[in-house]
Design a protein around this motif. Sequence first.
Motif, PDB file in Angstrom:
ATOM      1  N   SER A 134     -25.459 -31.853   5.189  1.00 16.01           N
ATOM      2  CA  SER A 134     -24.947 -30.758   4.359  1.00 16.01           C
ATOM      3  C   SER A 134     -24.690 -31.212   2.929  1.00 16.01           C
ATOM      4  O   SER A 134     -24.784 -30.409   1.986  1.00 16.01           O
ATOM      5  CB  SER A 134     -23.666 -30.187   4.965  1.00 16.01           C
ATOM      6  OG  SER A 134     -22.661 -31.192   5.064  1.00 16.01           O
ATOM      7  N   ASP A 135     -24.347 -32.499   2.727  1.00 19.12           N
ATOM      8  CA  ASP A 135     -24.098 -32.978   1.372  1.00 19.12           C
ATOM      9  C   ASP A 135     -25.367 -32.931   0.532  1.00 19.12           C
ATOM     10  O   ASP A 135     -25.319 -32.621  -0.669  1.00 19.12           O
ATOM     11  CB  ASP A 135     -23.513 -34.389   1.385  1.00 19.12           C
ATOM     12  CG  ASP A 135     -24.442 -35.416   2.021  1.00 19.12           C
ATOM     13  OD1 ASP A 135     -25.143 -35.076   2.998  1.00 19.12           O
ATOM     14  OD2 ASP A 135     -24.469 -36.576   1.544  1.00 19.12           O
ATOM     15  N   LEU A 136     -26.511 -33.197   1.157  1.00 19.84           N
ATOM     16  CA  LEU A 136     -27.764 -33.131   0.418  1.00 19.84           C
ATOM     17  C   LEU A 136     -28.120 -31.686   0.070  1.00 19.84           C
ATOM     18  O   LEU A 136     -28.645 -31.419  -1.015  1.00 19.84           O
ATOM     19  CB  LEU A 136     -28.889 -33.779   1.230  1.00 19.84           C
ATOM     20  CG  LEU A 136     -28.782 -35.297   1.432  1.00 19.84           C
ATOM     21  CD1 LEU A 136     -29.961 -35.803   2.245  1.00 19.84           C
ATOM     22  CD2 LEU A 136     -28.698 -36.025   0.094  1.00 19.84           C
ATOM     23  N   ARG A 137     -27.818 -30.747   0.956  1.00 27.78           N
ATOM     24  CA  ARG A 137     -28.046 -29.338   0.638  1.00 27.78           C
ATOM     25  C   ARG A 137     -27.194 -28.917  -0.558  1.00 27.78           C
ATOM     26  O   ARG A 137     -27.657 -28.198  -1.444  1.00 27.78           O
ATOM     27  CB  ARG A 137     -27.724 -28.453   1.844  1.00 27.78           C
ATOM     28  CG  ARG A 137     -28.781 -28.481   2.936  1.00 27.78           C
ATOM     29  CD  ARG A 137     -28.592 -27.329   3.908  1.00 27.78           C
ATOM     30  NE  ARG A 137     -27.325 -27.406   4.634  1.00 27.78           N
ATOM     31  CZ  ARG A 137     -27.149 -28.069   5.758  1.00 27.78           C
ATOM     32  NH1 ARG A 137     -28.165 -28.724   6.312  1.00 27.78           N
ATOM     33  NH2 ARG A 137     -25.968 -28.083   6.356  1.00 27.78           N
ATOM     34  N   GLY A 169     -33.659 -31.125  -1.327  1.00 33.92           N
ATOM     35  CA  GLY A 169     -33.684 -30.075  -0.323  1.00 33.92           C
ATOM     36  C   GLY A 169     -34.536 -30.456   0.872  1.00 33.92           C
ATOM     37  O   GLY A 169     -34.180 -30.172   2.023  1.00 33.92           O
ATOM     38  N   ALA A 170     -35.675 -31.099   0.623  1.00 27.18           N
ATOM     39  CA  ALA A 170     -36.538 -31.551   1.713  1.00 27.18           C
ATOM     40  C   ALA A 170     -35.833 -32.617   2.551  1.00 27.18           C
ATOM     41  O   ALA A 170     -35.917 -32.614   3.784  1.00 27.18           O
ATOM     42  CB  ALA A 170     -37.854 -32.091   1.151  1.00 27.18           C
ATOM     43  N   ARG A 171     -35.130 -33.530   1.866  1.00 29.57           N
ATOM     44  CA  ARG A 171     -34.369 -34.559   2.594  1.00 29.57           C
ATOM     45  C   ARG A 171     -33.271 -33.921   3.444  1.00 29.57           C
ATOM     46  O   ARG A 171     -33.012 -34.355   4.568  1.00 29.57           O
ATOM     47  CB  ARG A 171     -33.750 -35.541   1.600  1.00 29.57           C
ATOM     48  CG  ARG A 171     -34.721 -36.521   0.987  1.00 29.57           C
ATOM     49  CD  ARG A 171     -34.944 -37.723   1.852  1.00 29.57           C
ATOM     50  NE  ARG A 171     -33.707 -38.493   2.003  1.00 29.57           N
ATOM     51  CZ  ARG A 171     -33.527 -39.452   2.921  1.00 29.57           C
ATOM     52  NH1 ARG A 171     -34.490 -39.722   3.764  1.00 29.57           N
ATOM     53  NH2 ARG A 171     -32.385 -40.113   2.995  1.00 29.57           N
ATOM     54  N   ALA A 205     -28.488 -27.658  -4.348  1.00 31.65           N
ATOM     55  CA  ALA A 205     -28.017 -26.412  -4.960  1.00 31.65           C
ATOM     56  C   ALA A 205     -27.430 -26.680  -6.346  1.00 31.65           C
ATOM     57  O   ALA A 205     -27.638 -25.899  -7.287  1.00 31.65           O
ATOM     58  CB  ALA A 205     -26.986 -25.739  -4.063  1.00 31.65           C
ATOM     59  N   MET A 206     -26.700 -27.794  -6.483  1.00 28.28           N
ATOM     60  CA  MET A 206     -26.134 -28.136  -7.784  1.00 28.28           C
ATOM     61  C   MET A 206     -27.235 -28.417  -8.797  1.00 28.28           C
ATOM     62  O   MET A 206     -27.153 -27.978  -9.955  1.00 28.28           O
ATOM     63  CB  MET A 206     -25.222 -29.361  -7.665  1.00 28.28           C
ATOM     64  CG  MET A 206     -24.528 -29.729  -8.970  1.00 28.28           C
ATOM     65  SD  MET A 206     -23.655 -31.315  -8.938  1.00 28.28           S
ATOM     66  CE  MET A 206     -25.028 -32.460  -9.144  1.00 28.28           C
TER      67      MET A 206
END
Length: 251
Positions: A226-229, A217-219, A233-234
């Motif tokens: 958006s892929d990291l968000r 999330g920090a990254r 979440a997953m």
Amino acid sequence: MTEELLSGGNMDVVVRVGDTVRRVAGEWTPSVHAWLRAIRASGVEEVPVPRGSDAEGREVLSYLPGSTLDRAEPAVLWSPDVLEQAARLLRRIHDAEPSPDAASGVWRTKRHDPVEVICHNDFAPYNLLVEGGRLVGVIDFDMASPGPRIWDLAYLAYRLVPFAEDAEGFDDLETNGGESRMTRLNRVIAAYGTPYAASAVLAIAAERLDELAAFTGARAAETGRSDLRAHAAMYRRDAEHLRRLLTGREG
């Protein structure tokens, strides 16, 4: 020589140059290279050979043949044999004797107590190499740090038992006579060779996912990706799923 951009490299750009791999170095690189040399000295040949740095200051490692396990056919990716091979390879790496000052060295990620070994910290299908349906190597050691054995084993179980939400293809095989996840969890624990309780592995996996969700999330906030968000979440959903398993709220 020609540089070939390699897939993966979620943290840094990774390129192949001839029979070597080059990637961003940092203050953690000497610790990682010393550990890799210790692993090789113990007889484990499935890890890269550190070869210093290049003129651009990048770390240089030997290139390992094979393709990443996450790109294999489901019958290989979810093979019980590959699952056991992964656990046994992790055990051999953990059993390599690091230098006496390894635990106090500089590492890219934080240590976790109790320190028992140097953890890979990302021992997962996208970093495992296969050829002909057999596990032949493991890559991407730059996130390593000291920690307990179960920290690495729990993440391997999360990814390869699997308990990850994005484990494509596993359920199709399971409905066609494959083993259940809990059977596979016990299989990976047995193959590693330390009699951890399945519940202990699941609890550590959930803790690992909490940390990974916060890091990812920090990254995402830093990069706007958006892929990291979505990944963060997953990880939070998967951690909650594991806790439901532990409390018996989900079968």
